[in-house]
Write an enzyme that holds these catalytic residues in place. Structure first.
Site, PDB file in Angstrom:
ATOM      1  CG  ASP A  92      -0.246   0.071   2.534  1.00 15.52           C
ATOM      2  OD1 ASP A  92       0.958   0.349   2.555  1.00 15.52           O
ATOM      3  OD2 ASP A  92      -0.912  -0.157   3.557  1.00 15.52           O
ATOM      4  CG  PHE A  96      -6.089   3.174   5.689  1.00 11.11           C
ATOM      5  CD1 PHE A  96      -7.398   3.599   5.570  1.00 11.11           C
ATOM      6  CD2 PHE A  96      -5.751   2.377   6.770  1.00 11.11           C
ATOM      7  CE1 PHE A  96      -8.366   3.247   6.509  1.00 11.11           C
ATOM      8  CE2 PHE A  96      -6.705   2.021   7.715  1.00 11.11           C
ATOM      9  CZ  PHE A  96      -8.007   2.454   7.584  1.00 11.11           C
ATOM     10  CD  GLN A 194      -9.942   7.297  -1.762  1.00  9.00           C
ATOM     11  OE1 GLN A 194     -11.033   7.326  -1.190  1.00  9.00           O
ATOM     12  NE2 GLN A 194      -8.938   6.520  -1.354  1.00  9.00           N
ATOM     13  CG  ASP A 271      -6.021  -5.405   1.828  1.00 12.75           C
ATOM     14  OD1 ASP A 271      -5.572  -5.021   2.918  1.00 12.75           O
ATOM     15  OD2 ASP A 271      -6.641  -4.657   1.044  1.00 12.75           O
ATOM     16  CG  HIS A 340      -9.650 -21.629  11.372  1.00 11.10           C
ATOM     17  ND1 HIS A 340     -10.228 -22.729  10.791  1.00 11.10           N
ATOM     18  CD2 HIS A 340     -10.626 -20.655  11.406  1.00 11.10           C
ATOM     19  CE1 HIS A 340     -11.502 -22.446  10.501  1.00 11.10           C
ATOM     20  NE2 HIS A 340     -11.750 -21.197  10.866  1.00 11.10           N
TER      21      HIS A 340
END
Length: 376
Positions: A92, A96, A194, A271, A340
């Site tokens: 990235d 953010f 955006q 993600d 898991h």
């Protein structure tokens, strides 16, 4: 980078495809585990590859810039060599994370000045600086530096941030045109749509990003606390405009049902920290629903952790044992739960891909989404 579509679903916008990078192929739709500081929390790289079956992981520009720093990464030969991960990596831009530092950052047209969460030192991220850092990291796919606003936001603030994002994108391209890759493999820039939750801004941004002509595109500024219907509406609007022949990446999403719904809206890549963050708090996602491993109901349940799971932890450990680990605050419980959840997320998109190829994805989606949401 190359992208090819193997099949499109007849009754939704879902597609099964393949992204090809210099570090290998990625079958889409795909979920990408988040390796913030060069590690997916609680998980070894061998487990990521062999048990979880991750095809691509994320690195975080903001965190890797602060530590270990670009000097170390460059000396190591990039993040692939530093962490010994030879499959694709996406990074990235740091946008953010800087947005999240709302009380310790100052925005301008030039970029964002912010205070490190580690030692309080001040730093400046500009589009050029973000590109430089991501060149040092060496991800196969890397993101343009953008500005986002939380939802809800005032219209004029969202519009200003969108136009800043577009102007910064041009600066990213100019810098990249004059600064080639360091490590001998191709890096591909994804720009970011955006526009907050405003339909006209999302349309305008999607058109601008489409015209930019990148090899793949991302949808940002969602999954920041808005209601799910808003996220789906904005995603649907954007995928109607973004090029059909380029991969689409929805950033930071989400729950298993969010992912299935957004695959149906034409998204290829996802993600989220949710599978590992929630795992560390005892929440497990399964094909049958969501389990809270701290609940007393699992105290004397000696059945396998998840009989439908694909990871070795699912058959090796019992529900009772994993509950005990959480109640005793043992770190092994967090590790088991993380493995898991990540394995489940990868299985989720793998099965979704199979249904797209089989031609029955839309029908399967209607059956599986309510099941995924159940609290067990």
């Amino acid at each position: 980078m190359k992208f090819s579509i193997d099949k499109k679903d007849e009754f939704s916008k879902a597609r099964a495809g393949v992204v090809e990078t210099d570090h290998g192929k990625i079958q889409t739709p795909i979920f990408m585990p988040v390796g913030t500081v060069g590690t997916v929390k609680s998980v070894h790289q061998r487990e990521l590859e062999e048990d979880i079956k991750a095809q691509i992981i994320l690195g975080n520009t903001y965190h890797l810039y602060l530590r270990p720093g670009t000097d170390i990464l460059h000396k190591a030969g990039g993040l692939h060599q530093f962490m010994n991960w030879q499959k694709p990596i996406l990074t990235d831009s740091g946008g953010f994370q800087v947005y999240s530092l709302s009380t310790s950052r100052k925005k301008s047209e030039e970029g964002v000045r912010f205070k490190s969460h580690i030692d309080g030192s001040y730093h400046m991220f500009t589009p050029e600086k973000s590109m430089e850092i991501q060149r040092f990291i060496g991800g196969d796919i890397f993101m343009a530096f953008d500005e986002l606003t939380g939802i809800p936001a005032k219209y004029h603030d969202a519009k200003r941030a969108m136009h800043v994002t577009h102007r910064w994108l041009e600066r990213c391209r100019t810098w990249l045109d004059n600064n080639p890759e360091y490590y001998g493999h191709k890096q591909t820039l994804f720009p970011i749509v955006q526009g907050n939750d405003f339909k006209d801004l999302r349309q305008e941004s999607a058109k601008y990003i489409s015209d930019f002509g990148a090899e793949g595109n991302a949808i940002g500024g969602l999954s920041v606390g808005e209601p799910e219907p808003i996220m789906y509406e904005m995603t649907d609007i954007v995928t109607e405009i973004l090029p059909q022949d380029k991969p689409r990446y929805l950033m930071g999403v989400g729950t298993p049902w969010n992912i299935i719904e957004c695959i149906a809206l034409g998204v290829d890549m996802f993600d989220c920290v949710m599978p590992t963050r929630n795992a560390r708090n005892g929440m497990l996602f399964t094909w049958n629903g969501v389990m809270n491993m701290k609940n007393a109901k699992w105290k004397d349940c000696f059945e396998p952790l998840d009989e439908s799971g694909t990871s070795y932890v699912d058959s090796f450990y019992s529900k009772s044992y994993v509950r005990h680990l959480f109640n005793a605050n043992e770190s092994l419980g967090k590790q088991i739960a993380s493995i898991h959840n990540l394995a489940f997320y990868l299985d989720l998109v793998r099965v979704a891909r199979e249904h797209i190829l089989a031609g029955d994805f839309a029908q399967w989606k209607e059956q599986i989404v309510p099941q995924l949401k159940k609290r067990l």
